[in-house]
Enzyme design. Structure first.
Site, mmCIF file in Angstrom:
data_model
loop_
_atom_site.group_PDB
_atom_site.id
_atom_site.type_symbol
_atom_site.label_atom_id
_atom_site.label_comp_id
_atom_site.label_asym_id
_atom_site.label_seq_id
_atom_site.Cartn_x
_atom_site.Cartn_y
_atom_site.Cartn_z
ATOM 1 N N GLU A 165 -3.865 2.081 -7.394
ATOM 2 C CA GLU A 165 -4.315 3.183 -6.523
ATOM 3 C C GLU A 165 -3.399 4.381 -6.736
ATOM 4 O O GLU A 165 -2.310 4.437 -6.142
ATOM 5 C CB GLU A 165 -4.209 2.779 -5.051
ATOM 6 C CG GLU A 165 -5.120 1.679 -4.607
ATOM 7 C CD GLU A 165 -5.389 1.771 -3.111
ATOM 8 O OE1 GLU A 165 -6.563 1.853 -2.734
ATOM 9 O OE2 GLU A 165 -4.433 1.799 -2.318
ATOM 10 N N HIS B 4 0.862 -1.192 0.000
ATOM 11 C CA HIS B 4 0.000 0.000 0.000
ATOM 12 C C HIS B 4 0.901 1.247 0.000
ATOM 13 O O HIS B 4 1.961 1.249 0.624
ATOM 14 C CB HIS B 4 -0.919 -0.013 1.219
ATOM 15 C CG HIS B 4 -1.989 1.032 1.127
ATOM 16 N ND1 HIS B 4 -1.731 2.358 1.393
ATOM 17 C CD2 HIS B 4 -3.288 0.963 0.750
ATOM 18 C CE1 HIS B 4 -2.841 3.063 1.192
ATOM 19 N NE2 HIS B 4 -3.799 2.235 0.797
HETATM 20 P P1 PGA Z 1 -9.723 5.887 0.150
HETATM 21 O O1 PGA Z 1 -8.520 4.870 0.456
HETATM 22 O O2 PGA Z 1 -10.854 5.084 -0.432
HETATM 23 O O3 PGA Z 1 -10.064 6.498 1.480
HETATM 24 O O4 PGA Z 1 -9.205 6.889 -0.836
HETATM 25 C C1 PGA Z 1 -8.232 3.816 -0.403
HETATM 26 C C2 PGA Z 1 -6.984 3.087 0.029
HETATM 27 O O5 PGA Z 1 -6.041 3.738 0.496
HETATM 28 O O6 PGA Z 1 -6.907 1.856 -0.072
#
Ligand code: PGA
Length: 262
Positions: A179, A101
């Site tokens: 992401e 992450h």
């Molecule tokens: P968010 O986070 O939906 O609050 O943007 C997603 C993540 O970091 O996995």
């Protein structure tokens, strides 16, 4: 690429203390189970903190809801104070684990090589890795997205391909969650055109590594997912689910996302 079942992954981060995590599942587990049972095209995965895995699993173990961890150690065992090994995660009831992450990469110095080692540990313990990749705002503005994604993706694909070719027993699927860092928690979501380009690129990159990967890889989008943007994102080719942070802390919002028609 695996499009279905869609994976709806709740990443609670460090925002759901143990008692709140227990209350969330005790209050909502029957409803989530009903949704997951009624629609085989949807898999719900809750990712609590390490310390809450036990209380969450105690409630969901006999339901259709799945559980994931938010991280795991790159080591199998040994003198690594504070680390949590993949085998313990398996024994605690995890079917999935998030690794790489951007918060771990940024705040805990997790490198691409460390992420690949974590993936190796998870595969060895039959846990499906959810590997997060994504560019920062700076990289995005400097048009370095694909260069960065290639760097993050290649070591992980290499682990998968070498385990697969050596005939080792590994989970059937691996999940890659795109992401963009500039989208996490900001309310900013890339437009469908940009996301289509990125997901096409990831698909090509996987196929370049090994053509058979397309049968084993599932792609998620994560970053400011909400009940308002989720169905548009899920309609983007190759997107097989969502990694949901903030909106997964509120049961009503999370349920609205999972219940969307896609
Ligand atoms: P968010 O986070 O939906 O609050 O943007 C997603 C993540 O970091 O996995």
């Amino acid at each position: 690429m695996i499009k279905k079942p869609f994976l709806f992954v709740a990443n609670w981060k460090m925002n759901m203390p143990l008692k709140a995590a227990r209350a969330f599942v005790v209050d909502n587990c029957a409803q989530l189970h009903k949704i997951a049972q009624a629609d085989a095209s949807k898999t719900i995965v809750l990712c609590p903190s390490f310390v809450s895995l036990g209380v969450v699993y105690a409630t969901i173990s006999s339901t259709a809801i799945k559980m994931g961890a938010q991280d795991c150690s790159p080591h199998e065992s040994g003198a690594y104070t504070g680390e949590v090994d993949a085998l313990s995660l398996r024994q605690a009831g995890c079917s999935y684990a998030i690794v790489g992450h951007s918060e771990r990469r940024a705040y805990f110095g997790e490198t691409d090589e460390v992420v690949a080692k974590k993936v190796e540990q998870l595969l060895d313990c039959s846990i499906e890795p959810i590997v997060c990749i994504g560019e920062t705002q700076h990289e995005y503005e400097n048009k370095q997205t694909f260069e960065l994604l290639a760097r993050q993706l290649r070591p992980v694909l290499h682990v998968w391909v070498s385990k697969m070719s050596s005939g080792e027993a590994i989970p059937d699927y691996m999940t890659i969650a795109y992401e963009p860092v500039w989208s996490i928690g900001t309310g900013l979501v890339p437009d469908a055109h940009y996301l289509t380009q990125v997901f096409d690129w990831i698909v090509n990159e996987c196929e370049r590594s090994a053509p058979e990967l397309s049968k084993h890889v599932r792609l998620l989008y994560g970053g400011s997912v909400s009940e308002h943007n989720a169905s548009e994102i899920l309609r983007i080719p190759f997107v097989g689910g969502l990694l949901i942070g903030g909106a997964s802390l509120d049961f009503q919002k999370f349920q609205n996302i999972v219940l969307l028609k896609v």
